[in-house]
Motif scaffolding. Structure first.
Motif, short mmCIF file in Angstrom:
data_model
loop_
_atom_site.label_atom_id
_atom_site.label_comp_id
_atom_site.label_asym_id
_atom_site.label_seq_id
_atom_site.Cartn_x
_atom_site.Cartn_y
_atom_site.Cartn_z
N LEU A 37 -12.82 -0.68 1.29
CA LEU A 37 -12.44 -1.58 2.38
C LEU A 37 -13.67 -2.13 3.09
CD1 LEU A 37 -9.99 -2.76 3.79
CD2 LEU A 37 -9.93 -0.76 5.25
N SER A 38 -14.66 -1.29 3.30
CA SER A 38 -15.89 -1.74 3.96
C SER A 38 -16.61 -2.80 3.12
CB SER A 38 -16.81 -0.53 4.19
OG SER A 38 -18.01 -0.93 4.81
N ASP A 39 -16.66 -2.59 1.80
CA ASP A 39 -17.30 -3.57 0.91
C ASP A 39 -16.55 -4.91 0.95
OD1 ASP A 39 -19.16 -1.68 0.20
OD2 ASP A 39 -18.13 -1.08 -1.63
N GLN A 40 -15.23 -4.85 0.95
CA GLN A 40 -14.45 -6.09 0.96
C GLN A 40 -14.61 -6.83 2.28
OE1 GLN A 40 -10.63 -4.13 -0.44
NE2 GLN A 40 -10.54 -5.97 -1.68
N ILE A 41 -14.66 -6.12 3.39
CA ILE A 41 -14.87 -6.77 4.68
C ILE A 41 -16.22 -7.45 4.72
CG2 ILE A 41 -15.18 -6.35 7.16
CD1 ILE A 41 -13.04 -4.21 6.98
N PHE A 42 -17.24 -6.80 4.15
CA PHE A 42 -18.56 -7.42 4.08
C PHE A 42 -18.52 -8.71 3.27
CE2 PHE A 42 -22.66 -8.00 1.96
CZ PHE A 42 -23.51 -8.06 3.04
N VAL A 85 -7.07 -7.11 2.15
CA VAL A 85 -7.75 -6.20 3.07
C VAL A 85 -6.82 -5.80 4.21
CG1 VAL A 85 -9.63 -6.02 4.74
CG2 VAL A 85 -10.06 -7.00 2.50
N GLY A 86 -5.97 -6.71 4.64
CA GLY A 86 -5.03 -6.39 5.71
C GLY A 86 -4.09 -5.27 5.32
N THR A 110 -11.13 -1.13 11.44
CA THR A 110 -10.15 -2.00 12.08
C THR A 110 -10.85 -3.01 13.00
OG1 THR A 110 -8.50 -0.24 12.02
CG2 THR A 110 -8.09 -2.08 13.52
N THR A 111 -11.84 -2.55 13.75
CA THR A 111 -12.58 -3.46 14.63
C THR A 111 -13.29 -4.54 13.82
OG1 THR A 111 -12.92 -1.68 16.24
CG2 THR A 111 -14.37 -3.59 16.38
N GLU A 112 -13.92 -4.16 12.72
CA GLU A 112 -14.62 -5.13 11.88
C GLU A 112 -13.63 -6.12 11.25
OE1 GLU A 112 -16.74 -2.80 9.06
OE2 GLU A 112 -18.35 -2.24 10.45
N PHE A 113 -12.50 -5.60 10.80
CA PHE A 113 -11.49 -6.48 10.20
C PHE A 113 -10.97 -7.50 11.21
CE2 PHE A 113 -6.93 -7.28 9.59
CZ PHE A 113 -6.97 -7.98 8.39
N GLN A 114 -10.64 -7.05 12.40
CA GLN A 114 -10.11 -7.96 13.42
C GLN A 114 -11.14 -9.01 13.81
OE1 GLN A 114 -8.87 -4.94 16.30
NE2 GLN A 114 -6.73 -5.46 15.91
N LEU A 117 -11.49 -11.50 10.86
CA LEU A 117 -10.29 -12.32 10.76
C LEU A 117 -10.24 -13.35 11.88
CD1 LEU A 117 -7.59 -13.04 9.51
CD2 LEU A 117 -6.54 -11.17 10.80
N LYS A 118 -10.61 -12.96 13.08
CA LYS A 118 -10.63 -13.89 14.21
C LYS A 118 -11.61 -15.03 13.96
CE LYS A 118 -11.08 -13.98 19.25
NZ LYS A 118 -11.35 -13.17 20.47
N GLU A 119 -12.77 -14.70 13.41
CA GLU A 119 -13.76 -15.73 13.09
C GLU A 119 -13.24 -16.67 12.01
OE1 GLU A 119 -18.46 -16.08 11.69
OE2 GLU A 119 -17.51 -14.11 11.98
N PHE A 120 -12.57 -16.11 11.01
CA PHE A 120 -12.01 -16.94 9.94
C PHE A 120 -10.93 -17.87 10.48
CE2 PHE A 120 -8.79 -17.36 6.45
CZ PHE A 120 -9.53 -18.23 5.66
N GLN A 121 -10.09 -17.38 11.38
CA GLN A 121 -9.06 -18.23 11.98
C GLN A 121 -9.69 -19.40 12.73
OE1 GLN A 121 -6.35 -17.65 10.51
NE2 GLN A 121 -4.98 -16.62 11.91
N THR A 122 -10.81 -19.15 13.40
CA THR A 122 -11.51 -20.23 14.11
C THR A 122 -12.02 -21.28 13.13
OG1 THR A 122 -12.17 -18.69 15.87
CG2 THR A 122 -13.41 -20.76 15.67
N VAL A 123 -12.62 -20.83 12.03
CA VAL A 123 -13.12 -21.77 11.02
C VAL A 123 -11.97 -22.53 10.38
CG1 VAL A 123 -14.39 -21.95 8.85
CG2 VAL A 123 -15.16 -20.35 10.59
N GLN A 124 -10.87 -21.85 10.14
CA GLN A 124 -9.70 -22.51 9.56
C GLN A 124 -9.19 -23.62 10.45
OE1 GLN A 124 -6.73 -20.31 6.56
NE2 GLN A 124 -6.63 -19.51 8.60
#
Length: 271
Positions: A37-42, A85-86, A110-114, A117-124
């Motif tokens: 999970l850590s590798d995928q979040i990276f 990842v979710g 969980t903190t890293e994922f959130q 994801l928040k940054e990706f939503q902004t870019v989207q």
């Protein structure tokens, strides 16, 4: 166990093994899942950075079909990655019988994922805005080509008198229409993805909120046990002191009795 032995144990330092110690493997499956999970979040974080750079080119002089293709591919790849990842994040959060180091890993992932994801939503959303603006501009251009204004008709008539006619190519219009449809499809995909990932974000946040209440209860129990342990330790030390005092008193009595006995024996012998 004697109180002397108890005191010696209390004086010994307590040692703990770190969770990152290679010998510390109380749950290999949990460790494999969290490492994956850590590798995928990276990887997702890197994708979001690359996507942000490409989205910044939309609507500028460097906007090309190749740029739009990269934006599309990165959006699709990153969206699918976040869905996967979710699900893994929810699985990690629902893991049973976790120890303190595993609980820390849960919170960290969980903190890293959130955050990612928040940054990706902004870019989207930024990509969505630019896609809408581009589609609207292309639609306006096509409509103007199909229905020229009065000034445009007069200019065209003047050009017809001076040079060969330059009429809008129907194939070019059809091509632009196809591009507009493609961009509108991409807009709908982004809108749908924003909704899906928002739902995923809420699910993870809900799990974290529920576990937060459990952590509060655990923390209260730990504090209570700590206080009880300290109280028991004080009582044990007091009992140890009482026992030592009792032994000292017993020794004094034995000495006194021995002296009295010796006096009696001496008196009997001398008498």
């Amino acid at each position: 166990m004697s109180f002397d032995r108890l005191n010696s144990l209390e004086a010994q330092p307590t040692t703990y093994r770190r969770s990152d110690d290679p010998q510390y493997h109380d749950d290999p499956e949990f460790q494999r899942l969290t490492e994956s999970l850590s590798d995928q979040i990276f990887t997702l974080t890197s994708n979001v950075t690359r996507l942000s750079d490409q989205v910044a080119l939309l609507g500028t002089k460097r906007d090309t079909e190749r740029v739009r293709e990269r934006v599309h591919n990165l959006l699709e790849e990153t969206r699918n990655g976040f869905r996967e990842v979710g699900e893994k994040t929810k699985k990690v959060q629902n893991w049973e019988d976790v120890n303190p180091s595993q609980k820390w890993a849960q919170q960290k992932l969980t903190t890293e994922f959130q955050a990612t994801l928040k940054e990706f939503q902004t870019v989207q959303r930024r990509a969505l805005e630019k896609q809408r603006a581009s589609a609207a501009a292309a639609r306006t251009a096509v409509e103007e080509a199909e229905h020229p204004t009065e000034g445009g008709v007069q200019l065209e008539q003047q050009q017809l008198l001076e040079e060969q006619p330059r009429l809008a190519n129907q194939h070019e219009v059809d091509f632009q229409e196809a591009l507009i449809i493609e961009r509108e499809t991409e807009i709908r995909n982004i809108e749908q993805s924003v909704g899906e990932l928002n739902e995923l974000f809420r699910d993870v946040a809900h799990i974290v909120h529920e576990q937060g209440g459990q952590l509060d209860l655990i923390s209260e129990n730990v504090d209570r046990v700590h206080d009880d342990t300290q109280g028991a330790s004080v009582e044990l030390r007091g009992a140890s002191r009482y026992q030592k005092n009792a032994r000292n008193k017993a020794c004094c009595l034995l000495v006194i009795l021995a002296v009295i006995l010796a006096i009696i024996i001496l008196a009997a012998v001398l008498g």
